[in-house]
Design an enzyme around this catalytic site. Structure first.
Site, PDB file in Angstrom:
ATOM      1  N   SER A 137      37.209  46.717  50.505  1.00 28.67           N
ATOM      2  CA  SER A 137      36.255  45.617  51.326  1.00 28.67           C
ATOM      3  C   SER A 137      35.965  45.748  52.734  1.00 28.67           C
ATOM      4  O   SER A 137      36.913  46.000  53.971  1.00 28.67           O
ATOM      5  CB  SER A 137      35.911  44.028  51.444  1.00 28.67           C
ATOM      6  OG  SER A 137      34.828  42.974  51.958  1.00 28.67           O
ATOM      7  N   TYR A 161      40.559  36.130  52.402  1.00 31.04           N
ATOM      8  CA  TYR A 161      39.974  36.722  51.665  1.00 31.04           C
ATOM      9  C   TYR A 161      40.900  38.311  52.380  1.00 31.04           C
ATOM     10  O   TYR A 161      41.043  39.285  51.600  1.00 31.04           O
ATOM     11  CB  TYR A 161      38.649  36.123  51.701  1.00 31.04           C
ATOM     12  CG  TYR A 161      38.361  37.651  50.516  1.00 31.04           C
ATOM     13  CD1 TYR A 161      38.783  38.068  49.095  1.00 31.04           C
ATOM     14  CD2 TYR A 161      37.242  38.271  51.151  1.00 31.04           C
ATOM     15  CE1 TYR A 161      38.353  39.342  48.686  1.00 31.04           C
ATOM     16  CE2 TYR A 161      36.005  40.029  50.560  1.00 31.04           C
ATOM     17  CZ  TYR A 161      37.055  40.191  49.336  1.00 31.04           C
ATOM     18  OH  TYR A 161      36.237  41.118  48.540  1.00 31.04           O
ATOM     19  N   LYS A 165      42.872  41.846  51.490  1.00 32.08           N
ATOM     20  CA  LYS A 165      42.815  42.998  51.869  1.00 32.08           C
ATOM     21  C   LYS A 165      43.629  43.935  52.301  1.00 32.08           C
ATOM     22  O   LYS A 165      43.887  45.384  52.221  1.00 32.08           O
ATOM     23  CB  LYS A 165      41.059  43.013  51.330  1.00 32.08           C
ATOM     24  CG  LYS A 165      40.134  42.399  50.553  1.00 32.08           C
ATOM     25  CD  LYS A 165      40.248  43.729  49.343  1.00 32.08           C
ATOM     26  CE  LYS A 165      39.439  42.651  48.230  1.00 32.08           C
ATOM     27  NZ  LYS A 165      40.635  43.214  46.676  1.00 32.08           N
TER      28      LYS A 165
HETATM   29  P1  NAD Z   1      34.755  40.306  40.189  1.00 29.75           P
HETATM   30  O1  NAD Z   1      35.181  38.600  40.252  1.00 29.75           O
HETATM   31  O2  NAD Z   1      32.872  39.654  39.269  1.00 29.75           O
HETATM   32  O3  NAD Z   1      35.426  40.391  39.345  1.00 29.75           O
HETATM   33  C1  NAD Z   1      36.638  40.403  39.278  1.00 29.75           C
HETATM   34  C2  NAD Z   1      37.201  40.136  37.790  1.00 29.75           C
HETATM   35  O4  NAD Z   1      38.910  40.514  38.077  1.00 29.75           O
HETATM   36  C3  NAD Z   1      37.274  39.392  36.740  1.00 29.75           C
HETATM   37  O5  NAD Z   1      36.396  39.834  35.619  1.00 29.75           O
HETATM   38  C4  NAD Z   1      37.501  38.400  36.946  1.00 29.75           C
HETATM   39  O6  NAD Z   1      37.749  37.398  35.646  1.00 29.75           O
HETATM   40  C5  NAD Z   1      38.993  39.406  36.850  1.00 29.75           C
HETATM   41  N1  NAD Z   1      40.206  38.347  37.497  1.00 29.75           N
HETATM   42  C6  NAD Z   1      40.364  37.709  38.732  1.00 29.75           C
HETATM   43  N2  NAD Z   1      41.721  37.487  39.046  1.00 29.75           N
HETATM   44  C7  NAD Z   1      42.200  38.406  37.800  1.00 29.75           C
HETATM   45  C8  NAD Z   1      44.160  38.104  37.626  1.00 29.75           C
HETATM   46  N3  NAD Z   1      44.597  37.753  38.346  1.00 29.75           N
HETATM   47  N4  NAD Z   1      44.000  38.788  36.471  1.00 29.75           N
HETATM   48  C9  NAD Z   1      43.585  39.295  36.020  1.00 29.75           C
HETATM   49  N5  NAD Z   1      41.594  38.778  35.926  1.00 29.75           N
HETATM   50  C10 NAD Z   1      42.202  39.222  36.813  1.00 29.75           C
HETATM   51  O7  NAD Z   1      34.368  40.357  41.756  1.00 29.75           O
HETATM   52  P2  NAD Z   1      33.819  41.466  41.932  1.00 29.75           P
HETATM   53  O8  NAD Z   1      32.411  41.726  42.829  1.00 29.75           O
HETATM   54  O9  NAD Z   1      33.155  42.249  40.311  1.00 29.75           O
HETATM   55  O10 NAD Z   1      34.751  42.443  42.917  1.00 29.75           O
HETATM   56  C11 NAD Z   1      35.813  42.703  42.431  1.00 29.75           C
HETATM   57  C12 NAD Z   1      36.727  43.501  43.107  1.00 29.75           C
HETATM   58  O11 NAD Z   1      35.153  44.271  44.740  1.00 29.75           O
HETATM   59  C13 NAD Z   1      37.416  42.429  43.652  1.00 29.75           C
HETATM   60  O12 NAD Z   1      38.580  42.682  44.175  1.00 29.75           O
HETATM   61  C14 NAD Z   1      36.965  41.881  44.604  1.00 29.75           C
HETATM   62  O13 NAD Z   1      37.611  41.600  46.245  1.00 29.75           O
HETATM   63  C15 NAD Z   1      36.622  43.644  45.615  1.00 29.75           C
HETATM   64  N6  NAD Z   1      34.624  43.630  46.546  1.00 29.75           N
HETATM   65  C16 NAD Z   1      33.258  42.485  46.393  1.00 29.75           C
HETATM   66  C17 NAD Z   1      32.573  42.718  46.823  1.00 29.75           C
HETATM   67  C18 NAD Z   1      31.335  42.380  45.846  1.00 29.75           C
HETATM   68  O14 NAD Z   1      30.807  42.249  47.481  1.00 29.75           O
HETATM   69  N7  NAD Z   1      30.824  41.970  44.886  1.00 29.75           N
HETATM   70  C19 NAD Z   1      32.757  43.618  47.701  1.00 29.75           C
HETATM   71  C20 NAD Z   1      34.132  43.885  48.624  1.00 29.75           C
HETATM   72  C21 NAD Z   1      35.331  43.570  47.563  1.00 29.75           C
HETATM   73  C1  WQD Z   2      24.592  38.579  53.998  1.00 32.42           C
HETATM   74  C2  WQD Z   2      23.322  37.922  54.849  1.00 32.42           C
HETATM   75  C3  WQD Z   2      24.455  36.126  56.014  1.00 32.42           C
HETATM   76  C4  WQD Z   2      22.763  34.073  52.279  1.00 32.42           C
HETATM   77  C5  WQD Z   2      29.753  38.609  51.773  1.00 32.42           C
HETATM   78  C6  WQD Z   2      31.367  38.748  51.998  1.00 32.42           C
HETATM   79  C7  WQD Z   2      32.101  40.173  51.961  1.00 32.42           C
HETATM   80  C8  WQD Z   2      31.696  41.493  50.965  1.00 32.42           C
HETATM   81  C9  WQD Z   2      30.362  40.592  50.754  1.00 32.42           C
HETATM   82  C10 WQD Z   2      33.356  40.947  48.768  1.00 32.42           C
HETATM   83  C11 WQD Z   2      24.154  37.557  56.100  1.00 32.42           C
HETATM   84  C12 WQD Z   2      22.394  35.871  55.121  1.00 32.42           C
HETATM   85  C13 WQD Z   2      23.471  34.952  52.789  1.00 32.42           C
HETATM   86  C14 WQD Z   2      21.627  32.760  52.493  1.00 32.42           C
HETATM   87  C15 WQD Z   2      21.361  33.743  54.228  1.00 32.42           C
HETATM   88  N1  WQD Z   2      31.908  40.520  50.068  1.00 32.42           N
HETATM   89  N2  WQD Z   2      22.739  34.454  53.891  1.00 32.42           N
HETATM   90  N3  WQD Z   2      21.112  32.742  53.809  1.00 32.42           N
HETATM   91  O1  WQD Z   2      28.389  37.040  53.928  1.00 32.42           O
HETATM   92  O2  WQD Z   2      27.551  40.250  55.037  1.00 32.42           O
HETATM   93  O3  WQD Z   2      29.181  39.611  52.937  1.00 32.42           O
HETATM   94  O4  WQD Z   2      29.971  39.482  50.711  1.00 32.42           O
HETATM   95  O5  WQD Z   2      34.472  41.211  49.925  1.00 32.42           O
HETATM   96  O6  WQD Z   2      33.276  39.840  51.668  1.00 32.42           O
HETATM   97  O7  WQD Z   2      31.833  38.255  53.354  1.00 32.42           O
HETATM   98  O8  WQD Z   2      26.932  38.752  52.229  1.00 32.42           O
HETATM   99  O9  WQD Z   2      25.675  38.265  50.894  1.00 32.42           O
HETATM  100  O10 WQD Z   2      26.763  35.804  51.919  1.00 32.42           O
HETATM  101  O11 WQD Z   2      25.878  37.926  53.380  1.00 32.42           O
HETATM  102  O12 WQD Z   2      20.458  34.149  54.990  1.00 32.42           O
HETATM  103  O13 WQD Z   2      22.060  31.614  51.705  1.00 32.42           O
HETATM  104  O14 WQD Z   2      22.742  36.877  54.656  1.00 32.42           O
HETATM  105  O15 WQD Z   2      23.966  35.035  57.155  1.00 32.42           O
HETATM  106  O16 WQD Z   2      23.854  37.496  57.473  1.00 32.42           O
HETATM  107  P1  WQD Z   2      28.237  38.372  54.633  1.00 32.42           P
HETATM  108  P2  WQD Z   2      26.342  37.609  52.173  1.00 32.42           P
END
Ligand code: NAD
Ligand code: WQD
Length: 350
Positions: A137, A161, A165
């Site tokens: 991430s 979190y 990572k």
């Molecule tokens: P999500 O929660 O929708 O998907 C994660 C999946 O993993 C889910 O289906 C959940 O049931 C499964 N899971 C969780 N713990 C588990 C375990 N112990 N064993 C087996 N399965 C398990 O999340 P997402 O948004 O699809 O994110 C997927 C990956 O990408 C995550 O690792 C997350 O940290 C990373 N990521 C997401 C974002 C984002 O904004 N969505 C941003 C950066 C990184």
């Molecule tokens: C986006 C912008 C808020 C909600 C997070 C995690 C990051 C990654 C992606 C996993 C920011 C603003 C938000 C609201 C708002 N996930 N906001 N009102 O914080 O950039 O990233 O998700 O890896 O690790 O930290 O995403 O969607 O929460 O916010 O004004 O109700 O929207 O302040 O500027 P963020 P977000």
């Protein structure tokens, strides 16, 4: 030909989109998921796809289990190896992803994200499956001054979190060093994944109190919340609201296909790569675009900055473009449209 790919977390938000793309490309998709955070419809629709398609029947295999369960993973790998086959690669998404939850319950985050990954890596090593694409991430960079974040910036995450990572990336770097002729590793650092497949069949687990911006925008547009709280109007940006690099989940998913293709056909190596568009959008710009393309009104009120937020996070994506020839295609308009389409198709709106 062996075209088996293991995808952990494959019924989650991003995982279901990657599974769909892999399936459409003719791979055998083996999903491992505990379903702790996957919407039921993702699972159902993935199964439907697979079962309805006569040519590709049963190309999606869903294994319910926890990545912390060594016996479960071992049996899965053993079963494949008994058929004298092995997964070409593992795309590892399973994990927990909420920043606030990781602050209130850090042990759970370290256990699932880090212990779960160590478990998976041990089993992969045992069965000589040494190609992995890991969901990292942009949160690993933490609070930085640079406008465009490059992969060689130091990692300085501001929450548990993000720390999990960074530690996982470090573990992956250690195992690469232990056997550099065989491990092929790619850490993909996602910026802000949003949107959905245009079919609306796959999405995020629904919550009435999401912390992320897009689910909240949908709730306001759908009448489930009165207004959007915009966190901060005094950021040093053109309109005072914070800038993020939103990336359509379909473009993001395709980045995994290209990463896997690259890893499998090049020499063994470890890579850290950003997946973002390289373009920033403010919260107010996003609201206006969402209103315009979805023909709705988003009421909003300004609130104080959210603790831990930063002004601007934009990817320098030159490395992904250069190495994988990955060029994200989808506009911010499509992100808003597809996100709302998925929301209403799932009857979350009024
Ligand atoms: P999500 O929660 O929708 O998907 C994660 C999946 O993993 C889910 O289906 C959940 O049931 C499964 N899971 C969780 N713990 C588990 C375990 N112990 N064993 C087996 N399965 C398990 O999340 P997402 O948004 O699809 O994110 C997927 C990956 O990408 C995550 O690792 C997350 O940290 C990373 N990521 C997401 C974002 C984002 O904004 N969505 C941003 C950066 C990184
Ligand atoms: C986006 C912008 C808020 C909600 C997070 C995690 C990051 C990654 C992606 C996993 C920011 C603003 C938000 C609201 C708002 N996930 N906001 N009102 O914080 O950039 O990233 O998700 O890896 O690790 O930290 O995403 O969607 O929460 O916010 O004004 O109700 O929207 O302040 O500027 P963020 P977000």
């Amino acid at each position: 030909m062996n075209k088996k790919v293991l995808i952990s977390g494959g019924t989650g938000y991003i995982g279901s989109h990657i599974s769909l793309q892999l399936y459409k490309l003719g791979f055998d998709v083996h999903i491992v998921d505990s379903f702790v955070n996957s919407p039921g419809k993702n699972l159902e629709n993935l199964k439907n796809f697979s079962n309805k398609d006569k040519n590709f029947k049963n190309r999606i295999f869903i294994n319910e289990g926890d990545i912390r369960d060594r016996k479960f993973l071992d049996e899965l790998f053993l079963d494949i190896s008994k058929r004298k086959e092995m997964f070409l690669a593992v795309i590892h998404l399973a994990g927990l992803k909420s920043v606030p939850e990781s602050i209130s319950d850090p042990l759970r985050y370290w256990d699932v994200n880090v212990n779960g990954t160590i478990n998976l890596l041990n089993v992969m090593k045992k069965y000589n499956c040494k190609s992995i694409i890991f969901s990292s991430s942009a949160t690993v960079y933490g609070n930085v001054k640079e406008t465009f974040l490059r992969e060689d910036l130091p990692c300085n995450p501001c929450n548990p979190y993000g720390e999990t990572k960074v530690v996982i990336e470090k573990i992956l770097s250690n195992i690469f060093t232990s056997d550099p002729d065989n491990w092929r590793i790619c850490n993909l650092r996602y910026f802000n994944p949003v949107g959905a497949d245009p079919s609306g069949l796959f999405g995020e687990k629904f919550s009435y109190n999401p912390s992320n911006l897009f689910p909240y925008l949908n709730l306001v547009a759908g009448g489930k919340k009165k207004y959007l709280r915009v966190f901060g109007k005094d950021w040093p940006t053109k309109d005072g609201t914070a800038i993020r690099d939103y990336i359509h989940v379909c473009d993001l998913s395709y980045g995994h296909i290209l990463a896997m293709n690259y890893l499998l056909f090049k020499k063994s190596q470890i890579l850290n790569l950003n997946l973002g568009t390289g373009k920033g959008t403010t919260v107010l710009e996003l609201i206006k675009t969402f209103e315009r393309v979805n023909n709705c009104t988003i009421k909003y009120e300004f609130e104080d900055r959210r603790p831990g937020d930063v002004s601007s996070l934009i990817a320098d994506n030159n490395l992904s473009k250069k190495i994988f020839k990955w060029y994200p295609q989808k506009s911010i308009e499509e992100m808003c449209k597809d996100s709302w389409n998925c929301f209403i198709k799932n009857k979350y709106a009024i």
